[in-house]
Write a protein that holds these residues in place. Structure first.
Motif, mmCIF file in Angstrom:
data_model
loop_
_atom_site.group_PDB
_atom_site.id
_atom_site.type_symbol
_atom_site.label_atom_id
_atom_site.label_comp_id
_atom_site.label_asym_id
_atom_site.label_seq_id
_atom_site.Cartn_x
_atom_site.Cartn_y
_atom_site.Cartn_z
ATOM 1 N N ASP A 60 0.846 -1.191 0.000
ATOM 2 C CA ASP A 60 0.000 0.000 0.000
ATOM 3 C C ASP A 60 0.884 1.245 0.000
ATOM 4 O O ASP A 60 2.053 1.204 0.382
ATOM 5 C CB ASP A 60 -0.904 -0.009 1.239
ATOM 6 C CG ASP A 60 -2.183 0.777 1.009
ATOM 7 O OD1 ASP A 60 -2.269 1.492 -0.008
ATOM 8 O OD2 ASP A 60 -3.103 0.675 1.858
ATOM 9 N N HIS A 61 0.324 2.365 -0.416
ATOM 10 C CA HIS A 61 1.073 3.608 -0.465
ATOM 11 C C HIS A 61 1.506 4.020 0.945
ATOM 12 O O HIS A 61 0.755 3.863 1.919
ATOM 13 C CB HIS A 61 0.232 4.700 -1.111
ATOM 14 C CG HIS A 61 -0.261 4.344 -2.486
ATOM 15 N ND1 HIS A 61 0.586 4.042 -3.534
ATOM 16 C CD2 HIS A 61 -1.521 4.214 -2.983
ATOM 17 C CE1 HIS A 61 -0.120 3.767 -4.609
ATOM 18 N NE2 HIS A 61 -1.398 3.851 -4.295
ATOM 19 N N THR A 160 3.632 1.337 -5.875
ATOM 20 C CA THR A 160 3.585 1.860 -4.512
ATOM 21 C C THR A 160 4.204 3.240 -4.498
ATOM 22 O O THR A 160 5.370 3.405 -4.867
ATOM 23 C CB THR A 160 4.353 0.954 -3.534
ATOM 24 O OG1 THR A 160 3.738 -0.332 -3.493
ATOM 25 C CG2 THR A 160 4.346 1.555 -2.126
ATOM 26 N N GLY A 180 -2.272 4.494 2.601
ATOM 27 C CA GLY A 180 -2.786 3.477 3.507
ATOM 28 C C GLY A 180 -1.895 3.236 4.709
ATOM 29 O O GLY A 180 -2.346 2.746 5.747
#
Length: 344
Positions: A60-61, A160, A180
Motif C-alpha cells: 500500500d502507499h 507503490t 494506507g
C-alpha cells in the motif's frame, strides 16, 4: 552497457549502483534489521511488507513524516530491497506539471516503488493527478487543446507511492488520506545514535571507543545524519591531532573546535537563542523577524533548527511568536529580563 572514457573495464552498473558502492553511501542501512531505532515503525512496516509479498500484491502507499535526517529516504530504499523491486526517486519541487508525473508513472513496472521526497511541495494541479493514479491505477491525459480536446485514460501498472515530508501539516487531506500506511519518525535517543556511530565507524574503518561514540551521539541533535556528519569531522581531527582512533577526549576536543556544545547546539542555534533572549527580550518574536535577525531563511529555521530547540525545551511557539524558556537563558548564561525590561 556503459564504458567510462579511459576505463579498462566495462561497467554494467547503473550510476546509482556505483554511488552505493562508495563507503560513505553505505552509511545508509541496507535492510530493516540494520536500521537502528524506530522500532514500532519497523515492526509495522515488516508486517505490511510480509503480508503484501504473501498475497503477491504491491505494498500500500506509504507516507513517512518527520524532521530531516531521520532516515525517510533510507527506509524507502529498504522497502524496495525488501520487496525486491526497483525504486524511482524524485522530489516534489521537480514535478512542475502533469507531464512530469506522466513520464514517471507510465515508465513504472508492476510493483515498483515511486518515491517522492518533499511531497508537501507538490503544486496543487500536479497533486490532483496522483489521486486517480493512487486509487484506481489510471492516468487521465488531455489530448489537444480547445473545443477539440479530449481526455484519454491510461491504465497504469500497480505501484507503490512512498512520500516523504518534513511538514505533514502542509499536505492536503485528500492526498494524505490516500496513503494506507502513515508513519512519523521520531528523534533518536543517545543509545540509538551511539549504535549508529559504531556501525558507521565500521563502514568508514575508523577505530572508535564506545565512550567516543557516546560523546558524538550526545551532541547529534537526535539525528543520524548529524551523527554521521560529526563522526566524519571527528575522524579528521583524530587523524591529524591524534592516533586516528576516536575516544571521548578526542571527540569532545573535535566537537568543541566545531562549536558544537554539550546540548548539540551549533553556532546558528545559539544565534537564534541569543536573538530571542537578548534582542527581543525573550520574545515573543515572529518567524520572519527572527529570520532577518539571524540572516537565515524562514524555512530553514522552521524545518531544521526549531524542531530540536522545541524538543529540548529552549523555545516555545505561541500565537504571537517564538518565546525563549528559562532553559535558554541558563544555557547562554544570561539572566532573564524583568517583566517589561528590554535587554537590547
Amino acid at each position: 552497457m556503459i564504458r567510462t572514457p579511459g576505463a579498462d573495464v566495462e561497467r554494467i552498473q547503473t550510476p546509482r549502483a556505483r554511488v552505493d558502492d562508495e563507503p560513505e553511501a553505505r552509511l545508509r542501512p541496507q535492510a530493516l534489521d540494520e536500521f537502528v531505532g524506530q522500532d514500532a515503525l519497523k515492526a509495522q512496516l515488516e508486517m505490511a511488507i510480509r503480508a503484501a509479498s504473501g498475497r503477491g500484491e504491491p505494498l500500500d502507499h506509504v507516507l513517512l513524516a518527520g524532521p530531516p535526517g531521520l532516515g525517510k529516504t533510507s527506509l524507502a530504499r529498504i522497502i524496495a530491497r525488501e520487496l525486491d523491486v526497483r525504486i524511482t526517486e524524485t522530489a516534489g519541487p521537480a514535478l512542475e506539471d502533469k507531464k512530469d508525473i506522466a513520464s514517471f508513472l507510465t515508465s513504472l513496472e508492476p510493483g515498483q516503488i515511486f518515491f517522492v521526497d518533499e511531497i508537501h511541495r507538490l503544486p496543487r494541479a500536479v497533486e490532483e493527478t496522483f489521486y486517480p493514479a493512487m486509487e484506481d491505477g489510471q492516468l487521465p491525459v488531455t489530448l489537444g487543446v480547445g473545443p477539440g480536446a479530449k481526455v484519454v485514460t491510461l491504465d497504469l501498472p500497480a505501484f507503490t507511492l512512498i512520500g516523504a515530508t518534513t511538514r505533514a501539516g502542509l499536505l492536503t487531506a485528500p492526498l494524505r488520506d490516500r496513503f494506507g500506511i502513515q508513519h512519523r519518525l521520531d528523534l533518536y535517543n543517545a543509545d540509538e545514535l551511539a549504535a549508529i556511530v559504531v556501525r558507521s565507524a565500521g563502514v568508514l574503518k575508523v577505530p572508535v571507543h564506545m565512550d567516543g561514540a557516546r560523546a558524538i551521539a550526545e551532541r547529534s541533535r537526535g539525528t543520524p545524519r548529524v551523527a554521521n556528519r560529526l563522526l566524519k569531522r571527528v575522524r579528521d581531527y583524530a587523524q591529524v591531532e591524534g592516533d586516528g582512533s576516536v575516544d571521548a577526549a578526542t571527540a569532545y576536543a573535535a566537537l568543541d573546535m566545531l562549536e558544537v556544545d554539550h546540548e548539540g547546539l551549533d553556532r546558528l542555534d545559539r544565534e537564534i537563542l541569543h536573538a530571542i533572549c537578548v534582542r527581543f527580550s525573550g520574545g515573543p518574536v515572529g518567524l520572519s523577524t527572527l529570520a532577518v535577525a539571524v540572516h537565515e531563511e524562514q524555512d530553514t529555521i522552521e524545518d531544521v533548527y526549531e524542531p530540536y530547540l522545541l524538543q529540548r525545551g529552549f523555545i516555545q511557539r505561541t500565537p504571537r511568536g517564538r518565546v525563549a524558556t528559562p532553559h535558554a537563558f541558563a544555557h547562554l548564561g544570561i539572566e532573564p529580563p524583568a517583566s517589561g525590561q528590554s535587554l537590547f
